[in-house]
Design an enzyme around this catalytic site. Structure first.
Site, PDB file in Angstrom:
ATOM      1  CG  HIS A   1      34.685  50.687  49.520  1.00 48.83           C
ATOM      2  ND1 HIS A   1      33.863  51.775  50.101  1.00 48.83           N
ATOM      3  CD2 HIS A   1      35.672  49.966  49.020  1.00 48.83           C
ATOM      4  CE1 HIS A   1      34.343  52.296  48.926  1.00 48.83           C
ATOM      5  NE2 HIS A   1      35.566  51.231  48.215  1.00 48.83           N
TER       6      HIS A   1
ATOM      7  CG  ASP B   1      31.890  52.966  52.331  1.00 47.89           C
ATOM      8  OD1 ASP B   1      33.109  52.576  52.597  1.00 47.89           O
ATOM      9  OD2 ASP B   1      32.156  53.103  50.655  1.00 47.89           O
TER      10      ASP B   1
ATOM     11  CB  SER C   1      36.818  53.938  47.124  1.00 44.91           C
ATOM     12  OG  SER C   1      36.609  53.683  45.977  1.00 44.91           O
TER      13      SER C   1
END
Length: 264
Positions: A78, A131, A228
């Site tokens: 992402h 992810d 992230s």
């Protein structure tokens, strides 16, 4: 505390259009409850950077990454989505990996151009399963910068195992972004903890086959905004990538090992 899946990804899309003069990273989900760490002790921790997209403050950092090969960096899928970058990563001409620099506002280390990107085609933006993405660097790093990925069955995945998560994100949960690398000690939790927290509601679905649960079940020490794609390490091996949620939901690296064995 990191926001649940759906809200975290929505926030990423909102922050991606923040004026470039602001220092806030664009990617959803420094380390809450963490402590400073020297980059020389963890040379495999890197930052993803684009000054064109996110400004010069903190070297344009917007996500974390981890070196798994001398020219190979693993991060969250992402992080490379158009919701975050505003365009395909191949159109972000100044996409860089910042290595060997713990303090993003200081000199030192290297800013290495990204030669190629590969985003897991099975990444599900709704559940956030799968992810992960791979960056190929234009120049190799030293062999000492590489960390080993833990395959399925490694004891480091066992619930109760002590682990450490690294990043440059929000230190307090209130937009207080770190200039220097920080780490937080967490614990690998049972799948049941995250299955209860994310049973398939609007907040997301926890899928044990591709996800790993870690942190504190009631919040506290965890990764947060701007972290992230950063690494979760236990017993000297990479077991997870920061993905979303609180308690922390990480991409399970054993699934990455399997996928990269024949998918690229």
């Amino acid at each position: 505390m990191r926001r649940p899946f759906a809200r975290a990804l929505a926030l990423a899309a909102t922050m991606a259009v923040v004026p470039l003069a602001l220092p806030a990273p664009a990617a959803a989900d420094v380390v809450i409850g963490g402590y400073p760490v020297e980059i020389s002790a963890v040379p495999w921790v890197v930052a993803l950077s684009s000054r064109d997209r996110f400004g010069g403050t903190r070297a344009g950092q917007f996500c974390g990454g981890v070196v798994i090969g001398r020219s190979t960096v693993l991060t969250a899928a992402h992080c490379l989505g158009e919701e975050v970058l505003g365009a395909s990563p191949r159109k972000v001409r100044d996409l860089r990996v910042v290595a060997g620099r713990g303090d993003l506002g200081a000199g030192g280390g290297r800013e290495i151009a990204v030669r190629d990107t590969w985003i897991n085609p099975r990444h599900d933006g709704r559940t956030n399963a799968g992810d992960f993405a791979v960056l190929t660097l234009a120049e190799p790093l030293g062999a000492g910068s590489v960390i080993r990925m833990a395959a399925a069955g490694n004891a480091a995945y066992a619930p109760g195992t002590d682990a450490v998560v690294y990043g440059w994100g929000d230190m307090t949960g209130s937009g207080d972004y770190a200039g220097a690398l920080r780490a937080a000690r967490v614990e690998v939790l049972s799948d049941a903890v995250c299955e209860k927290a994310y049973p398939g509601s609007a907040d997301g679905t926890y899928l044990a086959g591709s996800m790993l649960c870690a942190g504190e079940a009631d919040g506290g020490r965890d990764a947060c905004q701007g972290d992230s794609g950063g690494p979760l390490v236990a017993q000297g091996v990479l077991i997870g990538l920061v993905s979303a949620g609180s308690p922390g939901v990480y991409t399970r690296v054993s699934g990455v090992v399997t996928a990269l064995g024949g998918s690229r």
